[in-house]
Design a protein around this motif. Structure first.
Motif, short mmCIF file in Angstrom:
data_model
loop_
_atom_site.label_atom_id
_atom_site.label_comp_id
_atom_site.label_asym_id
_atom_site.label_seq_id
_atom_site.Cartn_x
_atom_site.Cartn_y
_atom_site.Cartn_z
N ASP A 118 0.82 -1.21 0.00
CA ASP A 118 0.00 0.00 0.00
C ASP A 118 0.86 1.26 0.00
N GLU A 119 2.15 1.10 0.24
CA GLU A 119 3.07 2.23 0.28
C GLU A 119 4.15 2.05 -0.77
N THR A 120 4.65 3.15 -1.29
CA THR A 120 5.74 3.09 -2.26
C THR A 120 7.08 3.21 -1.53
N ALA A 121 8.10 2.59 -2.10
CA ALA A 121 9.44 2.65 -1.53
C ALA A 121 10.45 2.55 -2.66
N PRO A 122 11.60 3.21 -2.52
CA PRO A 122 12.58 3.20 -3.61
C PRO A 122 13.29 1.87 -3.80
N GLN A 123 13.29 1.04 -2.78
CA GLN A 123 13.97 -0.25 -2.90
C GLN A 123 13.21 -1.34 -2.16
N ARG A 124 13.60 -2.58 -2.46
CA ARG A 124 12.92 -3.73 -1.86
C ARG A 124 13.11 -3.74 -0.35
N ARG A 125 12.05 -4.17 0.35
CA ARG A 125 12.08 -4.18 1.81
C ARG A 125 11.90 -5.60 2.36
N VAL A 126 12.62 -5.89 3.43
CA VAL A 126 12.46 -7.15 4.17
C VAL A 126 12.24 -6.78 5.63
N GLU A 127 11.07 -7.11 6.16
CA GLU A 127 10.75 -6.81 7.55
C GLU A 127 10.82 -8.08 8.38
N HIS A 128 11.60 -8.05 9.42
CA HIS A 128 11.80 -9.21 10.28
C HIS A 128 10.79 -9.21 11.42
N VAL A 129 10.24 -10.38 11.71
CA VAL A 129 9.26 -10.54 12.77
C VAL A 129 9.84 -11.44 13.87
N ASP A 130 9.76 -10.97 15.08
CA ASP A 130 10.23 -11.76 16.22
C ASP A 130 9.08 -12.55 16.83
N GLY A 131 9.39 -13.78 17.24
CA GLY A 131 8.42 -14.58 17.97
C GLY A 131 8.67 -14.50 19.47
N ARG A 132 7.84 -15.19 20.22
CA ARG A 132 7.98 -15.20 21.68
C ARG A 132 7.64 -16.58 22.20
N VAL A 133 8.56 -17.19 22.91
CA VAL A 133 8.32 -18.52 23.48
C VAL A 133 7.35 -18.40 24.65
N LEU A 134 6.30 -19.21 24.61
CA LEU A 134 5.31 -19.25 25.68
C LEU A 134 5.31 -20.64 26.31
N LEU A 135 5.77 -20.73 27.53
CA LEU A 135 5.77 -22.02 28.26
C LEU A 135 4.47 -22.14 29.02
N ARG A 136 3.69 -23.19 28.66
CA ARG A 136 2.37 -23.36 29.25
C ARG A 136 2.24 -24.73 29.90
N ASP A 137 0.99 -25.11 30.20
CA ASP A 137 0.75 -26.31 31.01
C ASP A 137 1.12 -27.62 30.31
N SER A 138 1.21 -27.62 28.99
CA SER A 138 1.51 -28.89 28.29
C SER A 138 2.96 -29.33 28.47
N THR A 139 3.81 -28.44 29.00
CA THR A 139 5.21 -28.81 29.27
C THR A 139 5.63 -28.28 30.65
N PRO A 140 5.10 -28.84 31.73
CA PRO A 140 5.45 -28.34 33.07
C PRO A 140 6.93 -28.63 33.38
N PRO A 141 7.55 -27.83 34.26
CA PRO A 141 8.94 -28.09 34.64
C PRO A 141 9.10 -29.46 35.30
N LEU A 142 10.23 -30.13 35.03
CA LEU A 142 10.52 -31.43 35.63
C LEU A 142 11.63 -31.21 36.64
N ARG A 143 11.39 -31.58 37.85
CA ARG A 143 12.39 -31.38 38.90
C ARG A 143 12.66 -32.69 39.64
#
Length: 369
Positions: free
Chosen positions: A344-369
């Motif tokens: 939807d926007e113009t730009a003079p050169q090709r663009r690459v936008e990086h997306v970061d993820g986020r690790v979510l530790l939930r109940d399906s993998t509880p800590p083992l002690r």
């Protein structure tokens, strides 16, 4: 800019861009044509076309109001293809996805459509069914329809011939003035929203080792899908570096049923365990992880008591999954919106936008002690 003077309605011009030549035969009964609107408004066919189909020529306000009033009175529906021809491009963006039933793609599509609506742009959807050939066919069809831009959401295939064919179609589209963006691997030479699947998979695997898991079963997906390959490679690298390579590495379809079937066959023989610790099943996407959880339950195993499970994407449907699934969260709707912004926007050169993820530790993998 000079305004167009009123023209006599009886002098029908030669058909040009955006003008549908009136057939010498009677129009289909009940179908209102552009010629009908021109006659009702008392203007030429060319003037009516410039008002209703769009044109760089300026039509006087009084003429414009007469044409619009006649069109409303007759309930005339403009020809979208004629409008595109008159303007050079339509106000439509083509979105090509692999599988709209997959929440990953439907959430991305929702993000695209929300941003498009704010820009008064219509989105038309094409589904490839995970076929490289179908993707090329859809892109070619959308190019012929003169859409304003193309968005491609989905993994690239490890198929150089298919990639080259798609690149050729995209280059032809761009040469004609169209814009393209991909949510994918950066291999098409277009603006790209890039997810570092390998890095995010490594981070998840490292966290799971840190929780105490030592035996891992990898549901690696198909070898021909680049996203599955990248994520599986990231899992393997992190686990191997920490001395816990996967004890099983199962190739399967990139779907819920693919994972369900592959893990179900293994469970019939029994899963490995390490010193009484439950093994952890790593799936390269969430729908596969959900399939793995179902297979485990059908085999009489508790999740996470007997087997832990983790996925990748954080699709919206996980809010209804119990136990809550450990995964890598990707901002899927935002990714769709960012891809739309690239076209939807113009730009003079090709663009690459990086997306970061986020690790979510939930109940399906509880800590083992």
């Amino acid at each position: 800019m000079p305004q167009e003077p009123e023209a006599a309605p009886t002098a029908e011009p030669a058909a040009g861009p955006g003008v549908r030549r009136r057939s010498r035969r009677a129009a289909t009964p009940g179908v209102v044509t552009l010629h009908d609107v021109a006659t009702a408004a008392g203007v030429s066919l060319a003037t009516a076309s410039r008002v209703l189909n769009g044109s760089s020529r300026v039509v006087g306000e009084s003429l414009r109001e007469r044409v619009l009033a006649a069109a409303a009175r007759l309930d005339y529906s403009p020809n979208a293809q004629a409008q595109a021809m008159a303007r050079g491009r339509s106000n439509i963006v083509g979105l090509v996805v692999h599988d709209i039933a997959d929440p990953y793609f439907s959430t991305i599509a929702a993000g695209v459509m929300q941003r498009a609506a704010a820009s008064d742009v219509i989105v038309t959807l094409a589904v490839t069914g995970s076929s490289p050939e179908a993707e090329v066919t859809h892109v070619a069809a959308l190019r012929r329809q003169r859409v304003r831009a193309l968005l491609l959401a989905g993994s690239r295939w490890r198929d150089e011939e298919a990639t080259a064919a798609l690149r050729d179609e995209l280059n032809a589209f761009r040469a004609g003035g169209g814009r393209v963006a991909a949510i994918s691997q950066d291999v098409l030479g277009v603006d790209t929203v890039l997810i570092d699947n390998h890095r995010e998979a490594r981070r998840l695997a490292e966290e799971l080792v840190g929780l105490g898991y030592r035996e891992f079963v990898l549901l690696s997906g198909p070898r021909g899908v680049a996203t599955a390959v990248d994520r599986a490679a990231g899992f393997r690298a992190a686990l191997t570096e920490r001395g816990h390579p996967p004890v099983l590495d199962l190739e399967c379809a990139f779907t819920r049923d693919g994972a369900h079937g592959a893990l179900g066959e293994v469970l019939a023989r029994g899963l490995p365990s390490a010193g009484g610790r439950p093994p952890c099943v790593l799936a390269v996407n969430d729908v596969m992880a959900v399939g793995a959880m179902a297979a485990a339950r059908e085999a009489g195993l508790a999740v996470p008591g007997d087997v832990a499970v983790a996925g990748f994407d954080d699709i919206p449907t996980l809010r209804d999954v119990s136990p809550s699934l450990t995964t890598v969260r990707l901002p899927l709707a935002e990714i769709g919106g960012r891809a739309f912004d690239l076209v939807d926007e113009t730009a003079p050169q090709r663009r690459v936008e990086h997306v970061d993820g986020r690790v979510l530790l939930r109940d399906s993998t509880p800590p083992l002690r």
